[in-house]
Design an enzyme around this catalytic site. Structure first.
Site, mmCIF file in Angstrom:
data_model
loop_
_atom_site.group_PDB
_atom_site.id
_atom_site.type_symbol
_atom_site.label_atom_id
_atom_site.label_comp_id
_atom_site.label_asym_id
_atom_site.label_seq_id
_atom_site.Cartn_x
_atom_site.Cartn_y
_atom_site.Cartn_z
ATOM 1 C CB CYS A 1 -0.849 0.020 1.148
ATOM 2 S SG CYS A 1 -1.806 -1.461 1.432
ATOM 3 N NE ARG B 1 4.432 1.879 -1.469
ATOM 4 C CZ ARG B 1 5.626 1.383 -1.207
ATOM 5 N NH1 ARG B 1 6.487 1.480 -2.001
ATOM 6 N NH2 ARG B 1 5.908 0.632 -0.283
ATOM 7 C CD1 TRP C 1 -2.358 -4.451 -5.122
ATOM 8 C CD2 TRP C 1 -1.618 -5.893 -3.442
ATOM 9 N NE1 TRP C 1 -1.918 -5.708 -5.467
ATOM 10 C CE2 TRP C 1 -1.554 -6.551 -4.553
ATOM 11 C CE3 TRP C 1 -1.328 -6.616 -2.368
ATOM 12 C CZ2 TRP C 1 -1.207 -7.822 -4.562
ATOM 13 C CZ3 TRP C 1 -1.188 -7.867 -2.243
ATOM 14 C CH2 TRP C 1 -1.032 -8.570 -3.552
ATOM 15 C CG ASN D 1 2.938 -0.541 3.248
ATOM 16 O OD1 ASN D 1 2.401 -1.506 2.589
ATOM 17 N ND2 ASN D 1 4.026 -0.257 2.590
ATOM 18 N N GLY D 2 1.535 -2.755 5.354
ATOM 19 C CA GLY D 2 2.278 -3.919 5.838
ATOM 20 C C GLY D 2 0.900 -4.974 6.379
ATOM 21 C CD GLU E 1 11.389 -8.770 -17.373
ATOM 22 O OE1 GLU E 1 11.332 -9.504 -16.912
ATOM 23 O OE2 GLU E 1 10.935 -7.735 -17.148
ATOM 24 C CE LYS F 1 7.602 -6.206 -17.859
ATOM 25 N NZ LYS F 1 8.702 -6.308 -16.673
ATOM 26 C CD GLU G 1 4.720 -7.201 -15.354
ATOM 27 O OE1 GLU G 1 4.335 -7.004 -14.303
ATOM 28 O OE2 GLU G 1 5.713 -7.106 -15.959
ATOM 29 C CG HIS H 1 12.063 -32.348 -24.587
ATOM 30 N ND1 HIS H 1 12.498 -33.950 -24.971
ATOM 31 C CD2 HIS H 1 13.192 -31.743 -25.211
ATOM 32 C CE1 HIS H 1 13.584 -33.732 -25.609
ATOM 33 N NE2 HIS H 1 14.193 -32.186 -25.645
ATOM 34 C CE LYS I 1 8.073 0.212 -10.045
ATOM 35 N NZ LYS I 1 8.062 -0.927 -11.342
#
Ligand code: F6R
Length: 607
Positions: A2, A27, A74, A100-101, A480, A484, A487, A503, A602
């Site tokens: 957050c 965030r 969040w 936040n936490g 990567e 990208k 997401e 395979h 983030k």
């Protein structure tokens, strides 16, 4: 996960808080709220939804006052809803908290507080902080907050208002980021500098179990026993314009375009003639020769940067390198001792899993180096050595310049170790140094003409599945590229080592499936061409990424994007930029919320 902001000064608090929240929205963005001391009461306005929804709500009924706190959430405990949004008030309305936490013992605390007659409104863990303050309050906030911290377990960065001291803002912290911004007759708390940077460049770090007591004119710090603590401010020279879109439609695109500068700033101060100087990190022959293993640890893109680094370091340093996901490393009984060098990579420097991995590596006797972007962040502070990536603030949730500068920093570390160990020829070392120094220009070349990338991206924007294949460092870069794309566009994407496709995974290739083939490693061209053929034989479409001089790949693929010619070993930086743009244009065509993809934040400060 957050974002929190707090203000005390001479201006109206609400607009300052809302502006700060807009900068912190990366965030978390499922709900938001502010609280202001209005006369002798605390008034909170909060809502489910993004900060813009909060702005509308505040506009209709703006709380008046010059001290306040704000939060963008969040959700972890309790679904996004008006009532679960922060700030949370105590039952008597005299205390108010943004957090936040995660409070790990919130269930026991809540039960206990309810048994003492304190009713709860929300399902959040955070509300217990406000109620606990009310319960323990003895007329003195500092000693109360010391007792509160003794009772809380878990992680927190919290801003607190108390109606009894209406001109004072309080903050406490453990394991979550919190900076104190020192302005002219005004002071701030914030999860990150960006939220306060337009008001001040002077900051102080609040450490674990410390309390900040702030009025407009004075800031005082206390330890967990209530003793005063002296702190030295530091200056953050980031320009506020870096935290604004500056004409770009999205932060992500702006940050993609900032890569030449970010790479230049990360590489050039460390390349001094034919010497690499990695800040204060001492790579003496004795240190280097004592290393028998390197562990690189990170999450998400930082982990992917680590995989690129592993290829490079193993090739040139001939040291065993393992690259680990931080969340797995901590529970893997890692083979780490005092001959292991541990490199922890993190853009934010606050990722909880990476921080836990760093602490474990240190406990096991390993020397630790942090490759981090955010100045003075927890990982930067706790590592034995730090090598900053100078990417500037990264606001878009999907990392771009953060990732490429991490890769560049790993190249520097690899080359430095190889040189100190005398196992790279001078000629090859100098060649690679030159190639590194040229990277910013080559990235600029890519960015100067993106039409083709955009065209392909828009053509493929309606697809359901995209594969990325490559060998060696191209495979590392594919990881990567796939992350990208998924997401930000929500298209399922998967990276595969090209030789591994046969395979099992090749059974998924059918008409309409797009495979992006990375073909930049000269010694692997022939093998990659066979892999491309195998995909096409199953009616799959292949878009190849290759160097300008590799004409054959273009002839044999369904589409081709070229990268400027460069040394094979440093191409992952260039392919990354192309794959970032590819993902960006697909997501843009699909109308996705690019800077704030669903369900993501983030800075992931929970394990
Ligand atoms: C993906 C992305 C994430 C981060 C990861 C680690 O675009 O940004 O995968 O790379 O959450 O974050 P940091 O580097 O801050 O530790």
């Amino acid at each position: 996960m957050c974002g929190i902001i707090g203000y005390v000064g001479g201006k109206k608090a609400a607009p300052v808080l809302l502006k700060g929240l807009q900068r912190l929205e990366y965030r978390g963005y499922d709900s938001a709220g502010i609280a202001v001391v209005d006369g002798d009461t605390i008034r909170a306005v909060k809502t489910r939804g993004e900060v813009k929804v909060l702005c509308d709500k505040v506009e209709k009924n703006e709380p008046d006052g010059i001290i306040g706190i704000g939060h963008t959430r969040w959700a972890t405990h309790g679904a996004p809803s008006d009532v679960n949004s922060h700030p949370h008030l105590s039952a008597d309305g005299r205390f108010c908290v943004v957090h936040n936490g995660i409070i790990e013992n919130f269930a026991e605390l809540k039960e206990d507080l309810i048994s003492h007659g304190l009713p709860f409104k929300s399902e959040t863990d955070s509300e217990v902080i406000a109620q606990l303050i009310q319960y323990l309050y003895n007329g003195d906030m500092i000693s109360t907050l010391c007792k509160v911290m003794d009772r809380l377990s878990g992680s927190y960065a919290a801003g607190i208002l108390c109606a009894d001291s209406p001109s004072t803002l309080y903050a406490i912290r453990k394991d979550n980021p919190l900076v104190i911004g020192l302005g002219q007759n005004e002071n701030f708390i914030a999860s990150d500098f960006a939220a306060a940077l337009e008001h001040t460049h002077n900051f102080v770090q609040l450490n674990d179990y410390e309390i900040a007591q702030m009025t407009a004119r004075a800031v005082t710090f206390f330890d967990r026993n209530g003793n005063k603590v002296e702190k030295t401010p530091y200056r953050v020279d980031w320009d506020i314009s870096l935290a604004e879109k500056g004409g770009y439609p999205h932060f992500m695109l702006k940050e993609i375009y900032e890569q030449p500068k970010a790479l230049h700033d990360t590489l050039s101060p460390r390349i001094k003639g034919d010497n690499i100087v990695l800040d204060k990190i001492e790579f003496s022959p004795a240190n280097v020769n004592s290393i028998n293993r390197i562990n690189i640890v990170g999450c998400g893109s930082a982990y992917h940067a680590g995989i690129v680094g592993k290829h490079f370091i193993e090739k040139y340093c001939r040291i065993n390198v393992s690259c680990e996901l931080a969340s797995e490393y901590i529970y893997s009984n890692p083979i780490t001792d005092n001959r292991t060098l541990t490199i922890v990579i993190s853009q934010s420097g606050e990722t909880a899993d990476s921080l836990a991995a760093l602490r474990l590596a240190k406990k096991l006797g390993s020397h630790t180096i942090a490759i981090v972007n955010v100045l003075n962040s927890a990982i930067a502070r706790e590592a034995d050595d730090v090598l900053y990536t100078y990417a500037g603030p990264e606001i878009a949730v999907a990392t771009t310049k953060g990732y490429t500068t991490q890769v560049a920093a790993l190249f520097l570390v690899g080359l430095k170790i190889a040189k100190v160990k005398h196992i790279i020829s001078d000629a090859r070392y100098n060649e690679l140094l030159k190639e590194l120094a040229l990277l910013p220009d080559k990235v600029s070349e890519i960015l100067s003409d993106t039409d083709k990338i955009k065209r392909y991206a828009e053509n493929y924007a309606d697809r359901k599945c995209v594969f990325f294949i490559g060998r060696g460092t191209d495979y590392a870069a594919s990881l990567e590229g796939a992350l990208k794309l998924k997401e930000i566009s929500y298209i399922h994407a998967e990276a595969y080592a090209a030789g591994e496709l046969k395979h099992g995974t090749i059974s998924l290739i059918e008409e309409g499936t797009i495979t992006v083939a990375l073909v930049t490693q000269q010694d692997l061209y022939a093998k990659m061409l066979s892999n491309i053929k195998a995909v096409q034989s199953r009616k799959g479409t292949v878009l190849a990424l290759s160097s300008q001089s590799n004409v054959k790949v273009g002839e044999q693929s369904d589409g081709l994007i070229t990268i400027p010619d460069c040394d094979d070993d440093v191409t992952p930086v260039l392919t990354a930029v192309i794959l970032q743009l590819f993902a960006y244009y697909i997501a843009s065509k699909r109308g996705c919320d690019i800077d704030k993809p669903r369900h993501l934040a983030k800075s992931v400060t929970v394990e």
